[in-house]
Design a protein around this motif. Structure first.
Motif, PDB file in Angstrom:
ATOM      1  N   GLU A   1      -6.812   1.568  -8.009  1.00 32.06           N
ATOM      2  CA  GLU A   1      -7.770   1.853  -6.947  1.00 32.06           C
ATOM      3  C   GLU A   1      -7.097   2.730  -5.894  1.00 32.06           C
ATOM      4  N   ALA A   2      -7.841   3.688  -5.374  1.00 26.95           N
ATOM      5  CA  ALA A   2      -7.333   4.542  -4.291  1.00 26.95           C
ATOM      6  C   ALA A   2      -8.520   5.078  -3.512  1.00 26.95           C
ATOM      7  N   LYS A   3      -8.303   5.300  -2.232  1.00 29.48           N
ATOM      8  CA  LYS A   3      -9.338   5.883  -1.378  1.00 29.48           C
ATOM      9  C   LYS A   3      -8.781   7.134  -0.715  1.00 29.48           C
ATOM     10  N   ILE A   4      -9.692   8.065  -0.418  1.00 29.90           N
ATOM     11  CA  ILE A   4      -9.326   9.355   0.175  1.00 29.90           C
ATOM     12  C   ILE A   4     -10.094   9.532   1.471  1.00 29.90           C
ATOM     13  N   TYR A   5      -9.379   9.923   2.503  1.00 35.31           N
ATOM     14  CA  TYR A   5      -9.981  10.220   3.797  1.00 35.31           C
ATOM     15  C   TYR A   5      -9.638  11.668   4.150  1.00 35.31           C
TER      16      TYR A   5
ATOM     17  N   ARG B   1       0.831  -1.205   0.000  1.00 38.36           N
ATOM     18  CA  ARG B   1       0.000   0.000   0.000  1.00 38.36           C
ATOM     19  C   ARG B   1       0.869   1.260   0.000  1.00 38.36           C
ATOM     20  N   LEU B   2       0.421   2.245  -0.770  1.00 37.13           N
ATOM     21  CA  LEU B   2       0.990   3.596  -0.713  1.00 37.13           C
ATOM     22  C   LEU B   2       0.042   4.478   0.060  1.00 37.13           C
ATOM     23  N   LEU B   3       0.573   5.225   1.024  1.00 34.80           N
ATOM     24  CA  LEU B   3      -0.221   6.182   1.795  1.00 34.80           C
ATOM     25  C   LEU B   3       0.412   7.556   1.657  1.00 34.80           C
ATOM     26  N   VAL B   4      -0.422   8.552   1.364  1.00 34.86           N
ATOM     27  CA  VAL B   4       0.055   9.909   1.106  1.00 34.86           C
ATOM     28  C   VAL B   4      -0.667  10.873   2.030  1.00 34.86           C
ATOM     29  N   ASN B   5       0.092  11.745   2.647  1.00 35.96           N
ATOM     30  CA  ASN B   5      -0.487  12.849   3.421  1.00 35.96           C
ATOM     31  C   ASN B   5      -0.512  14.087   2.535  1.00 35.96           C
ATOM     32  N   TRP B   6      -1.663  14.717   2.436  1.00 39.65           N
ATOM     33  CA  TRP B   6      -1.847  15.885   1.577  1.00 39.65           C
ATOM     34  C   TRP B   6      -2.602  16.946   2.359  1.00 39.65           C
ATOM     35  N   VAL B   7      -2.560  18.153   1.888  1.00 40.27           N
ATOM     36  CA  VAL B   7      -3.349  19.232   2.488  1.00 40.27           C
ATOM     37  C   VAL B   7      -4.302  19.766   1.430  1.00 40.27           C
ATOM     38  N   THR B   8      -5.570  19.912   1.815  1.00 39.45           N
ATOM     39  CA  THR B   8      -6.587  20.347   0.874  1.00 39.45           C
ATOM     40  C   THR B   8      -7.548  21.298   1.590  1.00 39.45           C
ATOM     41  N   ARG B   9      -8.581  21.708   0.898  1.00 40.57           N
ATOM     42  CA  ARG B   9      -9.582  22.578   1.509  1.00 40.57           C
ATOM     43  C   ARG B   9     -10.562  21.750   2.330  1.00 40.57           C
ATOM     44  N   GLN B  10     -11.301  22.416   3.184  1.00 39.39           N
ATOM     45  CA  GLN B  10     -12.156  21.724   4.143  1.00 39.39           C
ATOM     46  C   GLN B  10     -13.188  20.820   3.471  1.00 39.39           C
ATOM     47  N   ASP B  11     -13.631  21.200   2.270  1.00 38.58           N
ATOM     48  CA  ASP B  11     -14.614  20.371   1.572  1.00 38.58           C
ATOM     49  C   ASP B  11     -13.976  19.198   0.828  1.00 38.58           C
ATOM     50  N   GLY B  12     -12.652  19.034   0.958  1.00 38.45           N
ATOM     51  CA  GLY B  12     -11.974  17.926   0.302  1.00 38.45           C
ATOM     52  C   GLY B  12     -11.732  18.143  -1.173  1.00 38.45           C
ATOM     53  N   GLU B  13     -11.867  19.375  -1.625  1.00 33.26           N
ATOM     54  CA  GLU B  13     -11.680  19.691  -3.045  1.00 33.26           C
ATOM     55  C   GLU B  13     -10.555  20.714  -3.205  1.00 33.26           C
ATOM     56  N   SER B  14      -9.588  20.375  -4.026  1.00 36.11           N
ATOM     57  CA  SER B  14      -8.551  21.317  -4.421  1.00 36.11           C
ATOM     58  C   SER B  14      -7.909  20.792  -5.689  1.00 36.11           C
ATOM     59  N   ASP B  15      -7.334  21.694  -6.467  1.00 38.17           N
ATOM     60  CA  ASP B  15      -6.752  21.296  -7.745  1.00 38.17           C
ATOM     61  C   ASP B  15      -5.640  20.275  -7.563  1.00 38.17           C
ATOM     62  N   GLY B  16      -4.800  20.471  -6.539  1.00 40.66           N
ATOM     63  CA  GLY B  16      -3.706  19.545  -6.318  1.00 40.66           C
ATOM     64  C   GLY B  16      -4.190  18.162  -5.918  1.00 40.66           C
ATOM     65  N   LEU B  17      -5.201  18.098  -5.049  1.00 41.34           N
ATOM     66  CA  LEU B  17      -5.725  16.806  -4.616  1.00 41.34           C
ATOM     67  C   LEU B  17      -6.365  16.061  -5.779  1.00 41.34           C
ATOM     68  N   ARG B  18      -7.066  16.768  -6.646  1.00 41.47           N
ATOM     69  CA  ARG B  18      -7.662  16.108  -7.808  1.00 41.47           C
ATOM     70  C   ARG B  18      -6.586  15.505  -8.706  1.00 41.47           C
ATOM     71  N   ARG B  19      -5.492  16.217  -8.897  1.00 45.52           N
ATOM     72  CA  ARG B  19      -4.403  15.668  -9.702  1.00 45.52           C
ATOM     73  C   ARG B  19      -3.798  14.438  -9.049  1.00 45.52           C
TER      74      ARG B  19
ATOM     75  N   VAL C   1      -4.929   6.390   0.244  1.00 42.80           N
ATOM     76  CA  VAL C   1      -4.432   5.019   0.299  1.00 42.80           C
ATOM     77  C   VAL C   1      -4.619   4.403  -1.073  1.00 42.80           C
ATOM     78  N   ALA C   2      -3.565   3.802  -1.627  1.00 42.16           N
ATOM     79  CA  ALA C   2      -3.652   3.190  -2.949  1.00 42.16           C
ATOM     80  C   ALA C   2      -3.066   1.793  -2.914  1.00 42.16           C
TER      81      ALA C   2
END
Length: 514
Positions: A418-422, A389-407, A437-438
């Motif tokens: 397959e990947a999941k976002i929390y 498994r690959l796990l990535v820590n990212w920073v996004t906006r409160q609604d879980g939407e940002s250009d970087g996260l979408r990329r 998590v991917a």
């Protein structure tokens, strides 16, 4: 003719900067974009410009009319070969010469000839202008050679001596003192004895009166003592101890004012949710994991907690001062192996495989773009064992939407299938952490997490686990970055600026004092 020569000089200078800056981007997927890599790129640029100036000075003494066109031809043709040379040169130099030496050699091989040719342009232009006013061409070539070699020495001095070992205020103000003294010597030579000592004295006085950074900062609304402050290749490293009523209650590691992790002093556990989220989700999606690679060490708390539950941990961390801080202040055990190398460089070179790979790399608020390109995610995939498994820590906006996260989610879903976002539901600010998590066949374990977590974080873990969603393979208007093209820095610019503003608003500019 004069206007045409000046326009040519303008375009030559513009081209040099394009080669220098774009060249650093070309080096990043293999060597990173640390201070050492930028220093290698800049000093290679200066070296070959200097040699070009000398070449141009020599050419001014030759009568051939083809000189100016020829140097443009040489630069253009060699740059045209770049797509064919890039992977071979970068791969070979990264494998055998390390980060500093390899990036310098790669830059020299890929860009040395065009930069040398461009350096020869200025003396040749001066020589042609000299036809109107004689006496300048050959002398200018020698002057540029010596002047730029001084810049070459200054670049390495700054990167290897001044920034690692001196506060910036001393490095910059001390240079001011040196220049003032040099002016004073010229004053004496020109028989201005009364005025000669004024500027050096004033510069020394200003250096002595320069404000020192504070020993205490307001951190998350709590007074915090700075127990370590040191410049490094990745930025200003600070370790803070937040004060309770009678004693310090937790420590935090900051780079350029942005929190990279922290520890509750009473328990030794992570004081920040994102480290616990990574630990918890790694177990839920791979409870049998026995090995882990951390791309970026941070405070070392995650590595310590993984090791405590029996996972063999390796970390790729380019900055030795980060490792030293994590071992001294956050209890990183000796069993955690730290490789002093850029994360992408390590992925390109190393052949080991792991059950878990964690990508949590921030230089301040910036995630290196070359760690989340299509090629980088493919490199991660090659280093995962079956079921890994690959796990990535990212920073996004409160609604879980940002250009970087979408990329990122599009890239991870495409690379792994397959990947999941929390997205952290507990944070109340405009920016929140997202954990991705991917892997193949993602299925979450529902049993209680066996690791240790602060009691205050336990309900947040439960809330986080209830907020997972599938990553989108093709979010609208979302290009997946590659080593050849990534617009992540541009796409994330507004969010990162907002993050920087939040840091300054909550902690004040004193947090960046050095």
């Amino acid at each position: 003719m004069k206007k045409a020569l000046l326009a040519t000089a303008f375009l030559e200078g513009l081209s040099v900067l394009i080669v220098e800056i774009a060249g650093a981007r070309a080096l990043a997927p293999y060597f990173g974009s640390s201070l050492h890599v930028w220093t290698a790129q800049i000093t290679a640029t200066l070296l070959f410009l200097a040699l070009g100036y000398g070449l141009g000075g020599w050419l001014t003494r030759r009568p051939a009319a083809w000189k100016l066109p020829a140097v443009f031809w040489g630069a253009g043709i060699w740059l045209g070969l770049y797509p064919f040379l890039r992977n071979g040169v970068l791969g070979a130099t990264a494998a055998h010469f390390g980060v500093a030496g390899g990036s310098f050699l790669a830059s020299a091989l890929l860009f040395g000839i065009p930069l040398g040719c461009l350096g020869a342009v200025s003396p040749l232009i001066i020589s042609r202008l000299d036809a109107l006013q004689s006496g300048a061409g050959s002398a200018a070539g020698q002057l540029f050679l010596v002047n730029t070699l001084g810049g070459l020495a200054g670049g390495w001095l700054t990167a290897l001596v001044l920034i690692p070992h001196l506060p910036l205020r001393l490095a910059l103000a001390g240079t001011g003192v040196l220049l003032a003294c040099l002016g004073g010597l010229w004053g004496l030579a020109l028989r201005r004895k009364a005025a000669a000592p004024i500027a050096p004295f004033a510069a020394l006085l200003l250096l002595g009166l320069a404000p020192r950074p504070p020993d205490t900062l307001l951190f998350a609304g709590t007074p915090a003592r700075v127990v370590q402050r040191q410049q490094s290749g990745v930025g200003l490293i600070q370790v803070l101890e937040a004060e309770g009523p009678n004693q310090p209650v937790y420590r935090a590691l900051l780079i350029d004012g942005v929190t990279q992790g922290g520890m509750d002093l009473a328990t030794g556990l992570s004081a920040y949710e994102f480290s616990s989220y990574l630990d918890d989700l790694s177990w839920r999606y791979h409870p049998q994991a026995r090995s882990a690679l951390l791309l970026g060490l941070g405070s070392g708390v995650l590595g310590k907690e993984l090791a405590a539950r029996g996972v063999a941990v390796t970390a790729a961390e380019i900055e030795p001062r980060i490792e030293a801080a994590s071992r001294r202040w956050f209890g990183l055990p000796a069993s955690v192996r730290v490789v002093r190398e850029d994360a992408r460089s390590y992925l390109n070179r190393d052949g080991e495989t792991y059950d878990l790979i964690f990508l949590d790399v921030f230089a301040g608020e910036n995630v290196p773009w070359y760690l989340v390109t299509r090629e980088a995610l493919q490199a991660v995939q090659r280093h995962l064992n079956p079921g890994g498994r690959l796990l990535v820590n990212w920073v996004t906006r409160q609604d879980g939407e940002s250009d970087g996260l979408r990329r990122l989610e599009a890239g991870m879903a495409g690379a792994f299938g397959e990947a999941k976002i929390y997205v952290d539901p507990s944070e109340g600010g405009p920016l929140v952490n997202a954990i991705l998590v991917a892997g193949r066949g993602l299925q979450s374990q529902s049993a209680p997490f066996p690791g240790r977590v602060l009691e205050s974080i336990v309900p947040k873990l439960a809330a986080l686990e209830a907020h997972g969603r599938q990553a989108r393979l093709n979010p609208p208007h979302t290009p997946i970055g590659s080593d050849d093209f990534s617009d992540l820095d541009d796409a994330e610019a507004d969010l990162r600026l907002e993050w920087r503003k939040l840091v300054l608003a909550t902690m004040g500019p004193e947090v960046l004092a050095d």
